[in-house]
Design an enzyme around this catalytic site. Structure first.
Site, PDB file in Angstrom:
ATOM      1  N   CYS A 194      -3.829  17.356 -63.990  1.00 17.80           N
ATOM      2  CA  CYS A 194      -3.851  17.724 -62.567  1.00 17.80           C
ATOM      3  C   CYS A 194      -4.186  19.204 -62.422  1.00 17.80           C
ATOM      4  CB  CYS A 194      -2.503  17.435 -61.916  1.00 17.80           C
ATOM      5  SG  CYS A 194      -1.994  15.710 -61.956  1.00 17.80           S
ATOM      6  N   CYS A 233     -11.589  28.770 -20.411  1.00 20.04           N
ATOM      7  CA  CYS A 233     -12.140  27.419 -20.514  1.00 20.04           C
ATOM      8  C   CYS A 233     -12.061  26.932 -21.952  1.00 20.04           C
ATOM      9  CB  CYS A 233     -13.586  27.387 -20.027  1.00 20.04           C
ATOM     10  SG  CYS A 233     -14.702  28.404 -21.021  1.00 20.04           S
ATOM     11  N   CYS A 256     -13.649  29.073 -24.633  1.00 21.65           N
ATOM     12  CA  CYS A 256     -12.814  30.195 -25.079  1.00 21.65           C
ATOM     13  C   CYS A 256     -11.832  29.733 -26.154  1.00 21.65           C
ATOM     14  CB  CYS A 256     -12.039  30.783 -23.904  1.00 21.65           C
ATOM     15  SG  CYS A 256     -13.059  31.387 -22.553  1.00 21.65           S
ATOM     16  N   ASP A 305      16.667  -0.289 -37.731  1.00 23.40           N
ATOM     17  CA  ASP A 305      17.849  -0.331 -38.573  1.00 23.40           C
ATOM     18  C   ASP A 305      18.983  -0.926 -37.731  1.00 23.40           C
ATOM     19  OD1 ASP A 305      19.736   0.430 -40.682  1.00 23.40           O
ATOM     20  OD2 ASP A 305      20.384   1.945 -39.241  1.00 23.40           O
TER      21      ASP A 305
END
Length: 820
Positions: free
Chosen positions: A38, A104, A107, A507
């Site tokens: 890994c 807006c 932006c 549960d």
């Protein structure tokens, strides 16, 4: 966690690297590595990133140390690690910034791109509705200065917000500029309004110029400033469109006045178009700011619940009022009738009823007596209470609720990705359409005056602000009203996912039942019954499990003193193990006994009778004996919550299937299932099996919500599409869940799905209207069918209508609970 990147003087090992540019040292925490292979894979992936000079991975510390050129970002490195099948661990602490100057969706996208390029930033989300940015870092520190500098380079302002500071909508702008603009624009508009009645007159050109100029350049200065900042950053926004459009109308009017001034009054001037458009946009932004403040009403209401002072009683001192920041855990707080409880704590003296409606949504006052817990922000009704503080300040329940709601409101819903893609090209596309309109009309008709006005209409009809507000306004309104009724939604993704849930797995104990079982029957297979109770209580003397408390209460009621136990150990999903008076005892489920090869035949008939009544059976056995010997059987009963049946019925009415998952025996589970109307019952399920069942349901094409309250439910909550935890349960369950119910009412599950569906419907409606304004309005303006004034009015009110539509969610209420 790992430190944030810092300049390193290390020389470049590659000839292509700039010798003068210092390397950036990136220490990254890597999740998911298990072996040397890994580590090697991550190392190779990082070295392939363009600009990376070196990469070394340490499997023991699970870190990677990367040296890279300044252009390399955390996003680049994270993507490489993810492609290799691993993940860069993100920092749990976040930086919040107040962003100034956004108007807006364009932006929002620009600020996010700027922040994501800052070294150390692995994610940035900007909320137009609250004008804040949430920045996620990798490293030991979250430095605000590079982020602020990046935002400023993008053409906006930024300042840090304290972690515990409220992040509601910015202060409402003054109405005076709107009023001044309206007063100056109205005389310009009067001749137009009088035309339908046969009047044909105009104000003198010099007077039109005098009225329009302060509107254009003084009251409209904000559009020029913001538009210039956007242009300087090679981008565009709503302000740039307004500035260009109104400047074109104003400039055309000045040109016509000067060109025709010596030949008398020109046929028409368009000062009213520029002035009225600016006035309407200012009015729209003011109304929008008012509406945005309403979307944060829930946050402000929660923040207002926290008292600023507390009456503290300390040993050897008189009672005195202290600022809440000076109250410490363990202090005794005096709460008079009618006062808000300032801290989370436990009642030491007194009895009263406490109104927790604004914190948990519980409509009825809750009785409190010594030993009961109380939540800060709730109201003491009639009695004097002495409360020992257990959590204050940022650790209090109220503070955590506020942070959770703010976090949900700051995050983006997946549906927002479409808006982000559109906003990236919106302003350039509008500018291109405006240019095409100008040239098309001018070249085909040679009426450049009309061509200019049509191009102006295209510029001012465009509504990027409505696109930017469509999703966050609905999310803020939806999560806010849900919080007021005791439903805390952790993030926008959970809110969006919950709408599609078609299966809810419950549960049993503590979720559908009260979670306070009592020992209803006991039978010994050998020895006296008292010995069975005493040994069972001894094994569970240190346990907080509901069944353990039931055994301890039963032994106490019989006047039994449990003998000492050693080696006490919980066996996950099975029971308890301990050594009592020299014997190795095991207490647990039927499955546990079978695994231990304990013969329960002598009491199987009695156990079956108890299970048929819906009771949970536990067994006590001596595993030192050869073979292991059964000591006795315990039968527990728990009552269903008052709203459990209504919860299941409501879900079925919504078209949602229900499943019962429990570690209890099949008889008990079947009895509960019959009472509730749940047909799919999975009994004797271990914690890891619950997660596997949830995963299997998802693999079968279902959208699954898991509802639980215990530590053993946490894996299943995490495995579900949406985890829903009861706040009456454990912190582990709440941490793993996307939704937390502030009171143990299972009927809130159906309400959660309902508010999710309604919020998502509002998002879709808002996006439809935001796109419709543009898809319909821009072509009409380009075809010359909209005047600049009408185009400006449509643009100004587009964002107001979007936010107003979202605010309709505030009328939502949970379904009424009918008595059984």
């Amino acid at each position: 966690m790992t430190p944030s990147p810092s300049p390193s003087p290390s020389p470049s090992p590659h000839p292509s690297a700039s010798a003068s540019a210092p390397a950036i040292d990136w220490p990254l925490a890597i999740d998911g590595m298990t072996c040397a292979a890994c580590a090697g894979r991550v190392e190779r992936a990082l070295r392939k990133v363009p600009g990376v000079r070196s990469a070394e991975v340490n499997l023991a510390t699970e870190t990677a140390h990367v040296q890279a050129e300044p252009a390399v970002t955390a996003t680049d490195l994270g993507a490489a690690v993810a492609k290799a099948g691993y993940a860069v661990a993100e920092r749990s602490l976040q930086l919040r910034l107040r962003i100034d100057g956004m108007t807006c969706a364009s932006c929002v996208a620009r600020v996010e791109r700027a922040l994501q390029k800052v070294p150390g930033v692995v994610g940035a989300e900007v909320n137009l509705a609250t004008e804040t940015a949430t920045v996620r870092f990798v490293g030991r520190s979250a430095d605000a200065q590079p982020c602020i500098a990046a935002v400023e380079r993008a053409g906006y302002g930024a300042r840090p917000v304290a972690p515990d500071a409220p992040s509601g909508a910015p202060a409402l702008a003054s109405w005076r500029p709107v009023a001044a603009a309206a007063a100056l624009s109205l005389p310009l508009l009067l001749p137009m309004l009088a035309t339908p009645f046969g009047a044909d007159w105009m104000l003198p050109a010099w007077l039109q110029f005098a009225l329009a100029t302060p509107v254009q350049f003084v009251l409209g200065a904000r559009f020029y400033k913001a538009g210039w900042n956007a242009l300087r950053a090679f981008a565009g926004n709503m302000d740039l469109l307004v500035a260009l459009g109104t400047s074109a109308a104003y400039g055309l009017s000045v040109y016509l006045w000067l060109a025709h001034g010596s030949h008398g009054m020109p046929p028409h001037l368009y000062f009213e178009a520029s002035a009225v458009v600016i006035t309407l946009v200012l009015l729209g932004k003011w109304l929008e700011a008012r509406a945005k403040r309403q979307t944060t009403a829930a946050i402000r209401a929660l923040q207002a619940l926290a008292p600023e002072t507390a009456r503290v009683r300390r040993a050897g001192e008189e009672d005195r009022d202290l600022p809440i920041v000076q109250v410490r855990a363990g202090d005794v707080v005096v709460v008079h009738p009618g006062e808000r409880i300032p801290v989370d704590g436990q009642v030491q003296e007194g009895a009263s009823h406490v109104d927790e409606s604004l914190v948990t949504g519980e409509s009825l006052p809750v009785p409190k007596q010594p030993g009961d817990g109380v939540t800060g922000g709730s109201v003491n009704a009639e009695g004097l209470l002495l409360v020992a503080a257990t959590a204050v300040g940022a650790e209090s329940t109220l503070a955590r609720i506020v942070r959770l709601v703010e976090s949900a409101q700051a995050r983006k819903a997946p549906v927002q990705r479409l808006v982000d893609r559109v906003s990236a090209v919106f302003v350039p596309a509008v500018l291109a359409i405006a240019c095409a309109t100008l040239l098309g009309w001018g070249l085909s008709t040679h009426d450049w005056q009309a061509a200019t006005l049509n191009a102006v209409a295209v510029l001012v009809i465009a509504c990027p602000c409505a696109l930017g507000l469509a999703t966050p306004a609905a999310i803020m309104a939806g999560t806010g009203v849900a919080a007021r009724h005791g439903i805390l939604i952790k993030d926008a993704e959970a809110l969006e996912t919950a709408r599609a849930v078609d299966t809810v797995a419950f549960d049993k104990t503590g979720t559908l039942t009260e979670g306070r079982p009592r020992l209803l029957a006991a039978q010994a297979a050998q020895g006296p019954l008292a010995a069975l109770l005493a040994a069972s209580a001894a094994i569970q003397s240190g346990s907080e499990h509901p069944l353990a408390r039931a055994v301890q209460d039963a032994a106490r009621n019989e006047g039994l003193a449990p003998p000492p136990a050693s080696g006490v150990q919980a066996v996950a999903g099975r029971g308890m193990a301990a050594t009592v008076q020299g014997r190795a005892l095991r207490l647990g489920s039927t499955r546990f006994m079978h695994e231990l090869a304990v013969d329960t035949a002598v009491l199987d008939a009695a156990a079956a009778e108890q299970e048929a009544q819906g009771r949970t059976v536990s067994w006590l056995a001596d595993v030192d004996a050869t073979p292991p010997a059964l000591i006795g059987m315990l039968a527990f009963g728990d009552t269903l919550k008052a709203s459990a049946t209504q919860a299941v019925r409501a879900l079925h009415a919504q078209g949602v299937a229900t499943v019962l998952l429990t570690g209890d025996n099949a008889g008990s589970a079947q009895a509960v299932g019959r009472q509730l109307g749940i047909g799919d019952i999975r009994a004797q399920v271990l914690p890891e099996d619950k997660a596997a069942i949830v995963a299997a349901l998802r693999a079968g094409g279902h959208r699954v919500a898991m509802v639980g309250d215990g530590v053993n439910d946490a894996p299943a909550l995490a495995a579900a599409d949406v985890g829903i935890a009861m706040a009456t349960g454990t912190g582990a369950a709440m941490q793993a869940a996307g939704v937390t119910l502030m009171r143990g009412d299972p009927a809130l599950v159906a309400d959660t799905i309902d508010i999710s569906r309604r919020t998502y419907a509002k998002i879709r409606q808002n996006l439809f209207w935001a796109f419709a304004y543009n898809v319909i309005g821009i072509p009409l303006a380009a075809c010359g069918l909209l005047s600049p004034v009408l185009a400006g009015a449509a643009m100004a009110f587009s964002s107001v209508s979007v936010v107003g539509n979202a605010l309709l969610l505030q009328r939502w209420r949970p379904r009424p609970r009918s008595p059984e």
